[in-house]
Scaffold this motif. Structure first.
Motif, PDB file in Angstrom:
ATOM      1  N   GLY A  49      -0.156  37.946 138.833  1.00 51.88           N
ATOM      2  CA  GLY A  49       0.022  37.294 137.543  1.00 51.88           C
ATOM      3  C   GLY A  49      -0.206  35.801 137.638  1.00 51.88           C
ATOM      4  N   GLU A  50       0.763  35.019 137.158  1.00 55.30           N
ATOM      5  CA  GLU A  50       0.631  33.562 137.129  1.00 55.30           C
ATOM      6  C   GLU A  50       1.324  32.883 138.298  1.00 55.30           C
ATOM      7  OE1 GLU A  50       4.102  31.947 134.300  1.00 55.30           O
ATOM      8  OE2 GLU A  50       2.886  33.505 133.337  1.00 55.30           O
ATOM      9  N   THR A  51       1.817  33.648 139.265  1.00 53.16           N
ATOM     10  CA  THR A  51       2.718  33.096 140.290  1.00 53.16           C
ATOM     11  C   THR A  51       2.006  32.347 141.410  1.00 53.16           C
ATOM     12  OG1 THR A  51       2.700  35.192 141.527  1.00 53.16           O
ATOM     13  CG2 THR A  51       4.405  34.913 139.848  1.00 53.16           C
ATOM     14  N   ARG A  52       0.701  32.503 141.544  1.00 53.60           N
ATOM     15  CA  ARG A  52      -0.013  31.834 142.635  1.00 53.60           C
ATOM     16  C   ARG A  52      -1.241  31.109 142.104  1.00 53.60           C
ATOM     17  NH1 ARG A  52       0.454  35.736 148.007  1.00 53.60           N
ATOM     18  NH2 ARG A  52       2.697  36.187 147.778  1.00 53.60           N
ATOM     19  N   PRO A  53      -1.037  30.041 141.368  1.00 52.55           N
ATOM     20  CA  PRO A  53      -2.184  29.342 140.777  1.00 52.55           C
ATOM     21  C   PRO A  53      -2.977  28.549 141.812  1.00 52.55           C
ATOM     22  CG  PRO A  53      -0.171  28.118 140.355  1.00 52.55           C
ATOM     23  CD  PRO A  53       0.246  29.414 141.015  1.00 52.55           C
TER      24      PRO A  53
ATOM     25  N   ALA B 242       0.632  42.147 133.898  1.00 48.45           N
ATOM     26  CA  ALA B 242      -0.190  43.268 133.415  1.00 48.45           C
ATOM     27  C   ALA B 242      -1.654  42.858 133.301  1.00 48.45           C
ATOM     28  CB  ALA B 242       0.343  43.764 132.080  1.00 48.45           C
ATOM     29  N   LEU B 243      -1.896  41.632 132.834  1.00 39.61           N
ATOM     30  CA  LEU B 243      -3.268  41.147 132.715  1.00 39.61           C
ATOM     31  C   LEU B 243      -3.921  41.004 134.082  1.00 39.61           C
ATOM     32  CD1 LEU B 243      -5.621  40.025 131.064  1.00 39.61           C
ATOM     33  CD2 LEU B 243      -4.478  37.791 131.055  1.00 39.61           C
ATOM     34  N   GLY B 244      -3.167  40.484 135.050  1.00 36.60           N
ATOM     35  CA  GLY B 244      -3.701  40.393 136.407  1.00 36.60           C
ATOM     36  C   GLY B 244      -4.048  41.761 136.967  1.00 36.60           C
ATOM     37  N   GLN B 245      -3.234  42.767 136.624  1.00 40.73           N
ATOM     38  CA  GLN B 245      -3.509  44.126 137.078  1.00 40.73           C
ATOM     39  C   GLN B 245      -4.786  44.659 136.439  1.00 40.73           C
ATOM     40  OE1 GLN B 245      -1.333  45.914 139.344  1.00 40.73           O
ATOM     41  NE2 GLN B 245      -3.277  47.005 139.507  1.00 40.73           N
ATOM     42  N   ARG B 246      -4.995  44.392 135.141  1.00 42.56           N
ATOM     43  CA  ARG B 246      -6.223  44.852 134.468  1.00 42.56           C
ATOM     44  C   ARG B 246      -7.445  44.197 135.100  1.00 42.56           C
ATOM     45  NH1 ARG B 246      -3.173  43.840 129.800  1.00 42.56           N
ATOM     46  NH2 ARG B 246      -4.601  42.170 129.105  1.00 42.56           N
TER      47      ARG B 246
ATOM     48  N   ARG C 285      -9.379  28.045 133.976  1.00 39.74           N
ATOM     49  CA  ARG C 285     -10.258  29.142 134.366  1.00 39.74           C
ATOM     50  C   ARG C 285     -10.135  29.469 135.845  1.00 39.74           C
ATOM     51  NH1 ARG C 285     -14.678  32.114 132.905  1.00 39.74           N
ATOM     52  NH2 ARG C 285     -16.241  32.514 134.519  1.00 39.74           N
ATOM     53  N   ARG C 286      -9.970  28.461 136.687  1.00 44.18           N
ATOM     54  CA  ARG C 286      -9.904  28.714 138.125  1.00 44.18           C
ATOM     55  C   ARG C 286      -8.689  29.564 138.509  1.00 44.18           C
ATOM     56  NH1 ARG C 286     -10.779  22.534 139.828  1.00 44.18           N
ATOM     57  NH2 ARG C 286      -9.764  22.347 137.772  1.00 44.18           N
ATOM     58  N   ASN C 287      -7.655  29.557 137.656  1.00 39.18           N
ATOM     59  CA  ASN C 287      -6.490  30.402 137.917  1.00 39.18           C
ATOM     60  C   ASN C 287      -6.694  31.836 137.433  1.00 39.18           C
ATOM     61  OD1 ASN C 287      -5.103  28.261 139.038  1.00 39.18           O
ATOM     62  ND2 ASN C 287      -4.038  27.719 137.147  1.00 39.18           N
ATOM     63  N   ARG C 288      -7.619  32.054 136.523  1.00 37.95           N
ATOM     64  CA  ARG C 288      -7.879  33.383 135.972  1.00 37.95           C
ATOM     65  C   ARG C 288      -8.927  34.059 136.857  1.00 37.95           C
ATOM     66  NH1 ARG C 288      -8.239  30.064 131.167  1.00 37.95           N
ATOM     67  NH2 ARG C 288     -10.482  30.470 131.063  1.00 37.95           N
ATOM     68  N   ARG C 289      -8.442  34.839 137.820  1.00 35.76           N
ATOM     69  CA  ARG C 289      -9.357  35.287 138.869  1.00 35.76           C
ATOM     70  C   ARG C 289      -8.872  36.584 139.511  1.00 35.76           C
ATOM     71  NH1 ARG C 289      -5.408  32.189 140.900  1.00 35.76           N
ATOM     72  NH2 ARG C 289      -4.852  32.290 143.116  1.00 35.76           N
ATOM     73  N   THR C 290      -9.785  37.195 140.272  1.00 37.71           N
ATOM     74  CA  THR C 290      -9.394  38.174 141.285  1.00 37.71           C
ATOM     75  C   THR C 290      -9.965  37.710 142.616  1.00 37.71           C
ATOM     76  OG1 THR C 290     -11.332  39.631 140.987  1.00 37.71           O
ATOM     77  CG2 THR C 290      -9.353  40.125 139.676  1.00 37.71           C
ATOM     78  N   VAL C 291      -9.262  38.066 143.682  1.00 36.13           N
ATOM     79  CA  VAL C 291      -9.664  37.698 145.045  1.00 36.13           C
ATOM     80  C   VAL C 291      -9.718  38.968 145.879  1.00 36.13           C
ATOM     81  CG1 VAL C 291      -9.145  36.307 147.077  1.00 36.13           C
ATOM     82  CG2 VAL C 291      -8.530  35.464 144.791  1.00 36.13           C
ATOM     83  N   THR C 292     -10.828  39.186 146.553  1.00 37.03           N
ATOM     84  CA  THR C 292     -11.013  40.360 147.405  1.00 37.03           C
ATOM     85  C   THR C 292     -10.848  39.945 148.858  1.00 37.03           C
ATOM     86  OG1 THR C 292     -12.611  41.226 145.804  1.00 37.03           O
ATOM     87  CG2 THR C 292     -12.561  42.277 147.976  1.00 37.03           C
ATOM     88  N   GLU C 293     -10.021  40.701 149.605  1.00 37.38           N
ATOM     89  CA  GLU C 293      -9.758  40.362 151.004  1.00 37.38           C
ATOM     90  C   GLU C 293      -9.780  41.611 151.874  1.00 37.38           C
ATOM     91  OE1 GLU C 293      -6.091  38.282 151.402  1.00 37.38           O
ATOM     92  OE2 GLU C 293      -6.696  36.613 150.092  1.00 37.38           O
ATOM     93  N   VAL C 294     -10.166  41.432 153.138  1.00 37.40           N
ATOM     94  CA  VAL C 294     -10.061  42.503 154.132  1.00 37.40           C
ATOM     95  C   VAL C 294      -8.578  42.755 154.394  1.00 37.40           C
ATOM     96  CG1 VAL C 294     -10.518  43.161 156.526  1.00 37.40           C
ATOM     97  CG2 VAL C 294     -12.265  41.918 155.203  1.00 37.40           C
TER      98      VAL C 294
ATOM     99  N   PHE D  49     -12.404  34.773 135.101  1.00 33.94           N
ATOM    100  CA  PHE D  49     -12.383  35.487 133.835  1.00 33.94           C
ATOM    101  C   PHE D  49     -12.177  34.517 132.676  1.00 33.94           C
ATOM    102  CE2 PHE D  49     -11.196  38.476 137.065  1.00 33.94           C
ATOM    103  CZ  PHE D  49     -11.727  39.694 136.662  1.00 33.94           C
ATOM    104  N   ALA D  50     -12.621  34.949 131.494  1.00 31.87           N
ATOM    105  CA  ALA D  50     -12.341  34.206 130.272  1.00 31.87           C
ATOM    106  C   ALA D  50     -10.856  34.326 129.943  1.00 31.87           C
ATOM    107  CB  ALA D  50     -13.194  34.744 129.121  1.00 31.87           C
TER     108      ALA D  50
END
Length: 209
Positions: A143-147, A113-117, A156-165, A66-67
């Motif tokens: 949030g910022e706890t797992r960069p 909150a941003l990570g949740q959005r 930018r690489r920290n601003r992300r979502t990760v999808t997992e089974v 994400f930006a």
């Protein structure tokens, strides 16, 4: 004295016979581990989740970025989520978790909150591609706890979502058949018959002139 000696010999013999011939601690431990693994495989579900998770991560990108200070999905993110949706739609019994992350700029509360959005935006897009919302019910913000990159700056690489089974909707009988075949597919397809035999060169016949 002689009787005591005989009794001692018999006692040692009986004690030795109580242990299986050829057994040792290491072999018993290995057997126990193998048995436990075998039981876990037949129990199935946990191992199927792990195996499917590995396949998912191998076959499609699991992460979108994400930006700064944004939860908007750009074109690259939507393209990756399209690939995720195609894969997810092949397995209607499987549940997925979307984890939201941020970089370290800003307060912990704001970034959570941003990570949740970001996670919510990812889930909404996947649902728009035909995925049942119940299969994406666990949405988590770290949030910022797992960069990915440990830096206090914008990254930018920290601003992300990760999808997992994450599991299955419910216990299915197909887990012992269909999913076993799917998970083992790589092994089956990679099995190539090989031979160590080579054709001997033709021998030249020597004749007298």
């Amino acid at each position: 004295m002689f009787k005591h000696t005989i009794l001692l010999v018999l006692l040692v013999a009986v004690t030795g016979c109580a242990r299986e011939v050829g057994s040792n601690r290491k072999s018993r431990e290995n057997f126990g581990v193998a048995s436990a693994n075998n039981t876990a495989v037949h129990r199935g579900e946990r191992d199927y989740v792990v195996a499917l998770g590995k396949r998912f991560a191998k076959e499609v990108p699991t992460t979108i970025n994400f930006a700064f200070n944004s939860a908007r999905l750009d074109g690259q993110a939507r393209a990756i989520l399209d690939r995720q949706a195609d894969w997810i739609n092949q397995f209607p019994e499987v549940r997925f978790t979307v984890y939201g992350h941020t970089d370290a700029v800003g307060s912990n509360g704001y970034n959570r909150a941003l990570g949740q959005r970001r996670a919510n935006a990812t889930v909404r897009y996947l649902v728009s591609k035909g995925i049942d919302r119940r299969r994406l019910q666990a949405v988590v913000s770290f949030g910022e706890t797992r960069p990915v990159i440990d830096t206090p700056d914008r990254e930018r690489r920290n601003r992300r979502t990760v999808t997992e089974v994450s599991g299955f909707l419910k216990r299915h009988q197909t887990l012992d058949g269909r999913y076993a075949a799917i998970i083992d597919r790589d092994y089956v397809e990679s099995a190539v018959a090989q031979t160590t035999l080579t054709q001997a060169p033709e021998q030249q016949t020597i004749t007298d002139n």
